[in-house]
Design a protein around this motif. Structure first.
Motif, mmCIF file in Angstrom:
data_model
loop_
_atom_site.group_PDB
_atom_site.id
_atom_site.type_symbol
_atom_site.label_atom_id
_atom_site.label_comp_id
_atom_site.label_asym_id
_atom_site.label_seq_id
_atom_site.Cartn_x
_atom_site.Cartn_y
_atom_site.Cartn_z
ATOM 1 N N ALA A 98 35.984 3.125 15.071
ATOM 2 C CA ALA A 98 35.911 3.326 13.429
ATOM 3 C C ALA A 98 37.334 3.306 13.201
ATOM 4 N N ASN A 99 37.409 2.646 11.889
ATOM 5 C CA ASN A 99 38.763 2.919 11.115
ATOM 6 C C ASN A 99 38.440 3.292 9.522
ATOM 7 N N PRO A 100 38.956 4.401 9.212
ATOM 8 C CA PRO A 100 39.691 5.594 10.062
ATOM 9 C C PRO A 100 38.651 6.183 11.026
ATOM 10 N N PRO A 101 39.158 6.946 11.935
ATOM 11 C CA PRO A 101 38.431 7.550 12.884
ATOM 12 C C PRO A 101 37.295 8.356 12.493
ATOM 13 N N VAL A 102 36.275 8.324 13.147
ATOM 14 C CA VAL A 102 35.076 9.357 12.796
ATOM 15 C C VAL A 102 35.663 10.776 12.473
ATOM 16 N N TYR A 103 34.958 11.235 11.333
ATOM 17 C CA TYR A 103 35.478 12.673 10.920
ATOM 18 C C TYR A 103 33.963 13.491 10.932
ATOM 19 N N ASN A 104 32.958 12.965 11.308
ATOM 20 C CA ASN A 104 31.955 13.823 11.442
ATOM 21 C C ASN A 104 30.780 13.211 12.547
ATOM 22 N N TYR A 105 30.198 14.090 13.194
ATOM 23 C CA TYR A 105 29.409 13.716 14.253
ATOM 24 C C TYR A 105 27.984 14.385 14.106
ATOM 25 N N THR A 106 26.800 13.942 13.949
ATOM 26 C CA THR A 106 25.727 14.585 13.891
ATOM 27 C C THR A 106 24.610 14.092 15.097
ATOM 28 N N TRP A 107 24.018 15.105 15.609
ATOM 29 C CA TRP A 107 23.332 15.057 16.636
ATOM 30 C C TRP A 107 21.678 15.416 16.360
ATOM 31 N N TYR A 108 20.802 14.505 16.965
ATOM 32 C CA TYR A 108 19.289 14.741 16.533
ATOM 33 C C TYR A 108 18.592 14.456 17.948
ATOM 34 N N ARG A 109 17.204 15.232 17.928
ATOM 35 C CA ARG A 109 16.341 15.148 18.939
ATOM 36 C C ARG A 109 15.265 14.751 18.239
ATOM 37 N N LYS A 110 14.512 13.631 18.998
ATOM 38 C CA LYS A 110 13.242 13.311 18.598
ATOM 39 C C LYS A 110 12.063 13.637 19.686
ATOM 40 N N THR A 111 11.190 14.331 19.425
ATOM 41 C CA THR A 111 9.786 14.622 20.163
ATOM 42 C C THR A 111 8.831 14.180 19.305
ATOM 43 N N GLY A 112 7.993 13.092 19.953
ATOM 44 C CA GLY A 112 7.074 12.330 19.294
ATOM 45 C C GLY A 112 7.320 11.806 18.022
ATOM 46 N N ASP A 113 6.627 12.433 16.825
ATOM 47 C CA ASP A 113 7.056 11.648 15.625
ATOM 48 C C ASP A 113 8.059 12.703 14.842
ATOM 49 N N GLU A 114 8.288 13.755 15.231
ATOM 50 C CA GLU A 114 9.394 14.596 14.531
ATOM 51 C C GLU A 114 10.918 14.377 15.199
ATOM 52 N N THR A 115 11.625 14.564 14.254
ATOM 53 C CA THR A 115 13.157 14.232 14.675
ATOM 54 C C THR A 115 13.773 15.703 14.250
ATOM 55 N N ALA A 116 14.469 16.277 15.017
ATOM 56 C CA ALA A 116 15.028 17.872 14.515
ATOM 57 C C ALA A 116 16.682 17.545 14.677
ATOM 58 N N LEU A 117 17.498 18.198 13.603
ATOM 59 C CA LEU A 117 18.592 18.400 13.545
ATOM 60 C C LEU A 117 19.379 19.462 14.532
ATOM 61 N N LEU A 118 20.006 18.829 15.349
ATOM 62 C CA LEU A 118 20.751 19.894 16.548
ATOM 63 C C LEU A 118 21.859 20.231 15.914
ATOM 64 N N GLY A 119 22.947 19.455 15.320
ATOM 65 C CA GLY A 119 24.067 19.893 14.860
ATOM 66 C C GLY A 119 24.935 19.025 14.270
ATOM 67 N N THR A 120 25.856 19.330 13.571
ATOM 68 C CA THR A 120 26.968 18.412 12.873
ATOM 69 C C THR A 120 28.291 19.047 12.736
ATOM 70 N N GLY A 121 29.370 18.212 12.848
ATOM 71 C CA GLY A 121 30.658 18.588 12.984
ATOM 72 C C GLY A 121 31.719 17.428 13.232
ATOM 73 N N ARG A 122 32.939 18.055 13.322
ATOM 74 C CA ARG A 122 34.190 16.964 13.731
ATOM 75 C C ARG A 122 34.155 16.753 15.291
ATOM 76 N N MET A 123 33.618 17.613 15.747
ATOM 77 C CA MET A 123 33.908 17.162 17.430
ATOM 78 C C MET A 123 32.728 16.496 17.921
ATOM 79 N N PRO A 124 32.838 15.236 18.847
ATOM 80 C CA PRO A 124 31.983 14.335 19.357
ATOM 81 C C PRO A 124 31.003 14.888 20.452
ATOM 82 N N ASN A 125 31.252 16.197 20.738
ATOM 83 C CA ASN A 125 30.439 16.734 21.998
ATOM 84 C C ASN A 125 29.529 17.808 21.647
#
Length: 360
Positions: free
Chosen positions: A287-314
């Motif tokens: 990306a340009n400019p570099p990514v400034y926000n990462y968001t993680w999700y977990r999907k179980t069946g038909d449901e998607t849950a937000l696990l976390g968001t922030g500036r770190m990719p890990n």
């Protein structure tokens, strides 16, 4: 002392015995005077001019061989027909020398010359002799000049003389329109400008990418790019040329911004995982400019849950029962926030099936 415009009377007299009412003849430069008013022995000039100047004599008609001695009528007048000239003529080149000369018809001769440079609202005296020299001339000395000639009768000024200095291009610059951020898919125009006289007759554009050698692009004052892509990123500069030389601009970096792409997720450690193990999910993206926000999700069946968001990719997880599912990340930058389609396309998923990752 007779000056132009004065009234002059010349009188002819003789010691000879003459008959009544003699006729007098007047001469100017030995030629009979027929264009002036002569009455008896008087010659009247109501408003003397330079054309009346010369040697006058008179004689009695019938006794022309006994004409008088001549008297010189010297008509004085103020300067006129004043003119300014440049030597050498033509358009001087920056760094050369030129001499301005003032000439004028006057009687008595001009005793004072003054040179002026004409500015927008006033004139400034710059020289006080018949010749005014400009040595190692610079563009600041270009402009309109005139001279004024003066004698005891009056003064007269010349018409203006334009000194048009020629020089090679300089102050060559690159401008980008529109200014500000350049996003992938937009349009941009770069323009080359330069101060030159005569005007630039040839503009050339070059691009240099990633430390490579410069590449010729085109010959024109402007270079327009529609549907900009990352291939257009790089250092741009231009060269301006006229008959006196060339000038190169500084480089301008064209930085093309784009939303995150080729986004992928990775798992460390990989291999067999047991309950209680700690794993780290890493999101990477171009990306340009570099990514400034990462968001993680977990999907179980038909449901998607937000696990976390922030500036770190890990994202670090401790494996406990119920954590199996599909994991994916989204990468955001300021360009991507404007383009939801690009965001939705950047997913790579893992399934944690009791404690073992696998690609979907």
């Amino acid at each position: 002392m007779v000056k132009e415009g004065d009234k002059v009377t010349l009188t002819c007299s003789t010691t000879c015995s003459l008959s009544n009412n003699p006729t007098y003849i007047w001469y100017r430069n030995s030629q009979p005077v027929n264009d002036l008013h002569a009455t008896d022995n008087r010659l009247d000039i109501d408003s003397v001019s330079i054309e009346d100047a010369g040697a006058y004599s008179c004689a009695v008609k019938g006794h022309e061989i006994h004409s008088s001695h001549g008297i010189n009528l010297n008509v004085r007048y103020g300067p006129r027909n004043t003119s300014a000239s440049a030597h050498p003529s033509g358009e001087p080149v920056e760094g050369s020398s030129i001499t301005l000369t003032c000439s004028s018809d006057a009687n008595p001769p001009v005793h004072n010359y003054t040179w002026y440079r004409e500015n927008e609202h006033h004139s400034t005296p710059v020289g006080w002799s018949q010749n005014y020299s400009l040595v190692d001339i610079s563009s600041e000395q270009s402009g309109l000049y005139y001279c004024e000639a003066e004698n005891v009768i009056g003064q007269n000024r010349s018409s203006v003389l334009q000194i048009n200095l020629t020089y090679a291009p300089r102050n060559t610059l690159v401008s980008v329109s529109p200014s500000g951020d350049i996003e992938e898919g937009s349009s941009v125009t770069v323009t080359c400008s330069s101060d030159a006289n005569p005007p630039v007759h040839n503009y050339t554009w070059y691009r240099r990418k990633h430390g490579s050698e410069s590449t010729w692009i085109r010959q024109r004052q402007t270079y327009s790019i529609t549907n900009v892509s990352t291939e257009h990123s790089g250092l741009y500069y231009c060269k301006a040329e006229n008959k006196h030389g060339a000038s190169q601009s500084n480089t301008t970096f064209l930085d093309v911004l784009y939303s995150p792409r080729m986004t992928s997720a990775s798992l460390v450690p990989s291999g067999d995982l047991q309950e209680g193990d700690s794993v780290t999910l890493t999101c990477s993206s171009d990306a340009n400019p570099p990514v400034y926000n990462y968001t993680w999700y977990r999907k179980t069946g038909d449901e998607t849950a937000l696990l976390g968001t922030g500036r770190m990719p890990n994202l670090t997880l401790n494996l406990v029962p119920g954590m199996d599912g599909l994991y994916h990340c989204e990468a955001w930058n300021k360009v991507g926030l404007k383009n939801s389609t690009a965001l939705q396309a950047c997913t790579a998923q893992y399934s944690l099936v009791p404690w073992g990752p696998s690609w979907l």
